[in-house]
Design an enzyme around this catalytic site. Structure first.
Site, PDB file in Angstrom:
ATOM      1  N   TYR A 143      12.307  -4.291  -6.188  1.00 37.85           N
ATOM      2  CA  TYR A 143      11.136  -4.302  -7.068  1.00 37.85           C
ATOM      3  C   TYR A 143      10.092  -3.247  -6.749  1.00 37.85           C
ATOM      4  O   TYR A 143       9.566  -2.589  -7.641  1.00 37.85           O
ATOM      5  CB  TYR A 143      10.464  -5.686  -6.988  1.00 37.85           C
ATOM      6  CG  TYR A 143       9.082  -5.734  -7.604  1.00 37.85           C
ATOM      7  CD1 TYR A 143       8.927  -5.854  -8.980  1.00 37.85           C
ATOM      8  CD2 TYR A 143       7.937  -5.656  -6.810  1.00 37.85           C
ATOM      9  CE1 TYR A 143       7.657  -5.885  -9.549  1.00 37.85           C
ATOM     10  CE2 TYR A 143       6.674  -5.683  -7.368  1.00 37.85           C
ATOM     11  CZ  TYR A 143       6.539  -5.795  -8.731  1.00 37.85           C
ATOM     12  OH  TYR A 143       5.300  -5.815  -9.283  1.00 37.85           O
TER      13      TYR A 143
ATOM     14  N   CYS B 240       0.851  -1.187   0.000  1.00 37.26           N
ATOM     15  CA  CYS B 240       0.000   0.000   0.000  1.00 37.26           C
ATOM     16  C   CYS B 240       0.880   1.228   0.000  1.00 37.26           C
ATOM     17  O   CYS B 240       2.074   1.152   0.294  1.00 37.26           O
ATOM     18  CB  CYS B 240      -0.878   0.053   1.255  1.00 37.26           C
ATOM     19  SG  CYS B 240      -2.062  -1.291   1.320  1.00 37.26           S
TER      20      CYS B 240
ATOM     21  N   ASN C 109       0.445   1.245   5.907  1.00 41.58           N
ATOM     22  CA  ASN C 109       1.174   0.372   4.979  1.00 41.58           C
ATOM     23  C   ASN C 109       1.957  -0.625   5.823  1.00 41.58           C
ATOM     24  O   ASN C 109       2.767  -0.202   6.660  1.00 41.58           O
ATOM     25  CB  ASN C 109       2.114   1.198   4.106  1.00 41.58           C
ATOM     26  CG  ASN C 109       3.048   0.346   3.247  1.00 41.58           C
ATOM     27  OD1 ASN C 109       4.170   0.743   2.962  1.00 41.58           O
ATOM     28  ND2 ASN C 109       2.597  -0.810   2.840  1.00 41.58           N
ATOM     29  N   GLY C 110       1.716  -1.894   5.599  1.00 43.09           N
ATOM     30  CA  GLY C 110       2.434  -2.913   6.357  1.00 43.09           C
ATOM     31  C   GLY C 110       1.517  -4.071   6.688  1.00 43.09           C
ATOM     32  O   GLY C 110       0.447  -4.213   6.091  1.00 43.09           O
TER      33      GLY C 110
ATOM     34  N   GLY D 248      -0.374   0.191  -4.954  1.00 43.53           N
ATOM     35  CA  GLY D 248      -1.662  -0.449  -4.731  1.00 43.53           C
ATOM     36  C   GLY D 248      -2.701   0.101  -5.671  1.00 43.53           C
ATOM     37  O   GLY D 248      -2.813   1.314  -5.823  1.00 43.53           O
TER      38      GLY D 248
END
Ligand code: AMP
Length: 471
Positions: free
Chosen positions: A242, A2, A102-103, A28
């Site tokens: 990435y 995210c 985020n996580g 996302g």
């Protein structure tokens, strides 16, 4: 997987958030949301789909106020549903609070089971909601203390922005697994998952939010604290390989520089006689440029990507993914025909995409195909917020490099070593080091390659069969 964004004290907070989220779209693509605040109340707007499609001027117009947080989401498991779109906003005894995460919280199922046993009713299947319930139960007098109390109980990876009527709080987990940067724009404080979001809004990158740091911004200014026990730094290596955009600078190193160095190391470790170096676009391009520079083999665009489809892997349904490779990539025959080709990609997950790509390169007339991967074999799933399949589906968890080479149909296959990867990540220039305000040395989480999980993963509680969705 995210992206989060936050701004406090900007006359166009929701427009700035919209632009910030647009730059974080790669993190996302399922849903997006903005919650803005005008000092008295919070207004929420959450939708399924891409930022540019969702936020028309009509949708943005009512989002008035000088403070805002935003989110782009790709669920790491389970339901892709509007009820799981963030920022998550609730009214509780102390007012209204919204949170963008985020996580992935590894003990969320246990905490949720406990909270439900005590009577809590959950609205979503997101792990993030656990934080809100824990905050509501804290007896602490301030929002920052309630948040710190809640985060003391959770284990896992989190970068968060939290908005109340009068405050914006940015916080990063004690190991700094997921990224979070801080900047300034026209006197306002801004926070984002990646620095590329600041470039578009012409904000100045000040520094990374340090692992375990909590930054509170309100009318009185900015206040930094470290409410948690100090832990060693473990930034996610896969962001550099990435996930992050190449134009971002995270915790010191620039992502492009890292990827180029990985490509150079790969050429040293796995050199081969060949006529042309090509990349799997976009993820393999920077490493391929590094491979070409180090080996002296010319780099050319041998695979052309259609920009009208998203990252194929990111589509949750398997059936779309297979079709998606053809939809997304096409070989440039004159670059490939009759040549010995080195094809560089950032990683192999299941091997299915790589197999199709190599099939396409051979069909375009390649004499030899040598696949080079700019990270070590992906053997273990991520539990801290990167979407990887189960261990069983990861081809490198049960196959040797030779077996994978045969499966993808390459003449040779070479992965970057773990030492090579860490070396490529380790050295960065002085300017980047100065921005790196977090931990003195770079420690990385490389659990996806090494299986060394810095935060233990508990067994799910026996009473629950379902899973909580990460962010
Ligand atoms: P495959 O050949 O099926 O193993 O897929 C490899 C491709 O998936 C590579 O091009 C990677 O860039 C991409 N990839 C690796 N990890 C992820 C991820 N977590 N989400 C989306 N794509 C990924």
């Amino acid at each position: 997987m995210c992206g989060i964004f936050g701004v406090f004290g900007h006359p166009e907070a929701s427009n700035i958030t919209y632009l910030g989220l647009h730059s974080l779209q790669h993190r996302g693509q399922e849903s997006t949301g903005i919650v803005c605040g005008n000092g008295r109340q919070l207004i929420a707007s959450r939708h399924m789909g891409h930022v540019a499609d969702v936020y028309t001027s009509e949708v943005l117009a009512p989002l008035k106020g000088a403070n805002a947080i935003g989110h782009v989401r790709y669920s790491t498991a389970g339901a892709s549903h509007i009820k799981n779109a963030q920022p998550f906003a609730v009214e509780y005894a102390h007012g209204t609070v919204a949170i963008a995460h985020n996580g992935n919280l590894v003990n969320a199922l246990h905490l949720r089971a406990e909270l439900e046993r005590d009577g809590s009713i959950f609205q979503s299947s997101m792990d993030t909601e656990v934080i809100v319930h824990l905050m509501a139960r804290s007896g602490a007098p301030t929002l920052a203390e309630r948040l710190a109390d809640a985060l003391d109980k959770v284990q896992g990876a989190y970068s968060l922005v939290v908005l109340s009527e009068g405050q914006l709080i940015a916080v990063r987990d004690p190991m700094g697994i997921r990224p979070l940067v801080m900047g300034r724009s026209r006197g306002a404080y801004v926070f984002a998952s990646e620095s590329c979001a600041f470039d578009l809004i012409e904000a100045e990158l000040i520094r990374d939010v340090a692992p375990g740091e909590m930054i509170v911004v309100d009318q009185g200014g900015m206040h930094c604290s470290r409410p948690f026990h100090e832990r060693e730094c473990r930034h996610c290596v896969f962001e550099y390989i990435y996930f992050a955009r190449p134009d971002s600078i995270l915790d010191g190193p620039g992502v492009t520089d890292c990827r180029e160095r990985m490509g150079r190391r790969l050429a040293v470790e796995h050199g081969v006689d060949a006529d042309v170096v090509i990349a799997v676009p976009d993820s393999g391009v920077t490493a391929a440029i590094g491979y070409s520079a180090e080996s002296g083999i010319p780099f050319r665009m041998g695979l052309i990507r259609s920009h009208y489809v998203g990252r194929t892997f990111i589509e949750p349904r398997q059936s779309i993914r297979h079709f998606g490779v053809k939809l997304k990539l096409n070989p440039a025959r004159p670059v490939i025909d009759g040549k010995r080709v080195v094809v560089v990609d950032d990683s192999i997950v299941r091997g299915t995409t790589s197999r199709k790509i190599i099939g396409m390169i051979r069909a375009a007339g390649a004499r030899e195909v040598h696949m080079r991967i700019s990270c070590p074999p992906t053997r273990s799933p991520c539990f801290y917020g990167i979407d990887t399949p189960t261990r069983r589906e990861l081809i490198a968890s049960s196959h040797t490099v030779e077996e994978i080479c045969r499966y993808v149909g390459a003449d040779t296959l070479g992965y970057l070593s773990n030492e090579g990867m860490l070396q490529a990540l380790g050295s960065h220039d002085g300017k980047a080091a100065a921005l790196h305000g977090s931990c003195g040395q770079h420690g990385y989480c490389d659990a996806c390659f090494s299986g060394d999980y810095p935060i233990p993963i508990p067994e799910p509680p026996a009473s629950r069969r379902g899973s909580l969705v990460g962010s």
